[in-house]
Design a protein around this motif. Structure first.
Motif, PDB file in Angstrom:
ATOM      1  N   SER A   6       0.812  -1.209   0.000  1.00 62.58           N
ATOM      2  CA  SER A   6       0.000   0.000   0.000  1.00 62.58           C
ATOM      3  C   SER A   6       0.855   1.272   0.000  1.00 62.58           C
ATOM      4  O   SER A   6       0.351   2.366  -0.229  1.00 62.58           O
ATOM      5  N   LEU A   7       2.181   1.112   0.271  1.00 60.36           N
ATOM      6  CA  LEU A   7       3.054   2.286   0.302  1.00 60.36           C
ATOM      7  C   LEU A   7       3.272   2.815  -1.115  1.00 60.36           C
ATOM      8  O   LEU A   7       3.307   2.044  -2.074  1.00 60.36           O
ATOM      9  N   PRO A   8       3.429   4.137  -1.280  1.00 59.51           N
ATOM     10  CA  PRO A   8       3.703   4.696  -2.613  1.00 59.51           C
ATOM     11  C   PRO A   8       5.106   4.305  -3.083  1.00 59.51           C
ATOM     12  O   PRO A   8       6.003   4.033  -2.278  1.00 59.51           O
ATOM     13  N   GLY A   9       5.309   4.247  -4.380  1.00 61.63           N
ATOM     14  CA  GLY A   9       6.610   3.893  -4.939  1.00 61.63           C
ATOM     15  C   GLY A   9       7.639   4.991  -4.740  1.00 61.63           C
ATOM     16  O   GLY A   9       7.301   6.154  -4.484  1.00 61.63           O
TER      17      GLY A   9
END
Length: 343
Positions: free
Chosen positions: A94-97
Motif C-alpha cells: 500500500s506504500l507509494p513507490g
C-alpha cells in the motif's frame, strides 16, 4: 593452567547462551569475542605464561576454544541473515513507490539537436572531425595565410610547433576534410566544440560550440544561401522574427555577410544583449571563395557554393534567454533543472 581452562569453559557457556536477532548484535558478538581486542585473542595471549611441559595440551584447548567461537559466530550470522530475509519479504504494497528522478539533456545539446534536425530536413548530412587539428586543415585550406592574426598564439591554443598541431578554432576544418574526400555535390553541416584563447566572461569563453554548413553544387547562388538561412531562422525562432544581412569579410568566403535577427529578449527595444540596437548577430555566411575550392581540386568555374557558421551558445542564449555563457559549463543543477521538461 587449571584456572585458565575454567575461564575458557565459562566463556564457552556465555557464547552458547548469546542470542542475536539483528545484524548489529551479531557484529557485537564478533567484536567482543573475535575482534583484535576480543576475549579469544586475550586468552590465547596467556600461552606465554603456561609452563613448557603443558603448552602442547593447552594449545589444543585454545584451538578448540577458538573454533568454538568462530562456529558460534557463523551460526549467529546465518540466523541473523534468515531473520533479515524473512523480515524483508514483508512488503507493504500500500506504500507509494519511490520517486524516479527525471533527467534532461543539456540546453546546448537541445539546441544543437534542433539545429541539426532543421538542416536535415533540407537535405544536409552531418559531418564530424577531430578537435586536434593540423595547420593545413584549420587554416591553410580555408585561405587563411601564414600572417593572418587568427594564427597567432594569442588567439589559438597550439599543442606543438613545427609541425603545427592545435585545438581547432572552428569546425571549418571538418568542411576541409569533407571536400578532401568527397566531390560535389556536397551538402553537410558540421557541429562540434571549438577552442579560442579568449578571456572567460559572460559574453565569451575559451571553448564553445559551432554548427557550420557547406553546400557546393552547380549554379548555387547567394539567393540559395539567403533562403536557406531564412528557413532556418523561422523554424528556430518563429515566423515573426525579423532578419537582416550586413556585408562582412571572411577569408574563406566572397562575398560575405553577417546575419542578424531582431532581439528576442527585448523585442527589438534595446537591451544589454543586443547592445541597445534591437539586433543580435547570430551567424556569418558567404559564397565559398574560389581559392578554397581550388585547394581541393574543385573547379570554381563549374561549381559554386555557400557556407555559414553559427555559435550554439548564442542561439541557446536567444532561445532560452540565458544572460551568462559561463552557466553552460558550471554544472549548476539549479540552472540545468530548468530544462527538465525540454527533453
Amino acid at each position: 593452567m587449571e584456572q585458565l581452562v575454567q575461564q575458557i569453559e565459562a566463556y564457552k557457556q556465555e557464547m552458547a547462551a548469546y542470542e542475536a536477532s539483528t545484524a548489529e548484535a551479531v557484529e557485537a558478538f564478533r567484536i567482543k569475542y573475535l575482534g583484535t581486542k576480543g576475549l579469544v585473542k586475550e586468552v590465547m595471549g596467556e600461552m606465554k605464561n603456561v609452563p613448557n611441559e603443558q603448552k602442547k595440551a593447552f594449545g589444543l584447548v585454545l584451538n578448540e576454544f577458538k573454533q568454538f567461537a568462530e562456529t558460534r559466530y557463523e551460526t549467529l550470522k546465518s540466523l541473523g541473515a534468515q531473520e533479515d530475509h524473512a523480515h524483508g519479504n514483508q512488503i507493504d504494497w500500500s506504500l507509494p513507490g519511490d520517486p524516479v528522478a527525471i533527467g534532461s539533456r543539456h540546453p546546448l545539446s537541445l539546441v544543437r539537436n534542433q539545429i541539426v534536425s532543421i538542416f536535415k530536413r533540407l537535405g544536409f548530412a552531418v559531418a564530424e572531425g577531430p578537435e586536434i587539428e593540423d595547420d593545413w586543415h584549420n587554416f591553410g585550406a580555408m585561405n587563411l595565410p601564414e600572417d593572418h592574426p587568427a594564427r597567432d598564439m594569442q588567439d589559438t591554443f597550439y599543442i606543438s610547433r613545427n609541425p603545427d598541431w592545435l585545438l581547432r578554432t572552428h569546425t571549418s576544418s571538418v568542411q576541409a576534410r569533407v571536400m578532401e574526400k568527397q566531390k560535389p555535390p556536397i551538402r553537410v553541416i558540421c557541429p562540434g566544440r571549438v577552442y579560442r584563447n579568449e578571456t572567460v566572461s559572460a559574453r565569451a569563453h575559451c571553448f564553445f560550440h559551432q554548427v557550420e554548413g557547406l553546400y557546393i553544387d552547380e549554379n548555387v547562388s547567394f539567393a540559395d544561401l539567403k533562403q536557406t538561412l531564412y528557413f532556418f531562422v523561422q523554424e528556430m525562432f518563429g515566423k515573426d522574427v525579423k532578419v537582416r544581412f550586413r556585408p562582412s569579410y571572411f577569408p574563406f568566403t566572397e562575398p560575405s555577410a553577417e546575419m542578424d535577427i531582431s532581439c528576442l529578449i527585448c523585442g527589438g527595444d534595446g537591451c544589454n544583449i543586443c547592445k541597445h540596437t534591437g539586433w543580435v548577430e547570430i551567424l556569418g555566411s558567404g559564397m565559398v571563395h574560389p581559392k578554397v575550392l581550388e585547394n581541393f581540386g574543385i573547379d570554381p568555374n563549374k561549381y559554386t557554393g555557400f557556407a555559414f557558421g553559427m555559435g550554439v551558445e548564442r542561439i541557446t542564449q536567444l532561445k532560452y534567454q540565458v544572460n551568462d555563457l559561463r552557466l553552460y559549463s558550471q554544472n549548476d543543477l539549479r540552472f540545468l533543472k530548468q530544462f527538465t521538461g525540454a527533453i
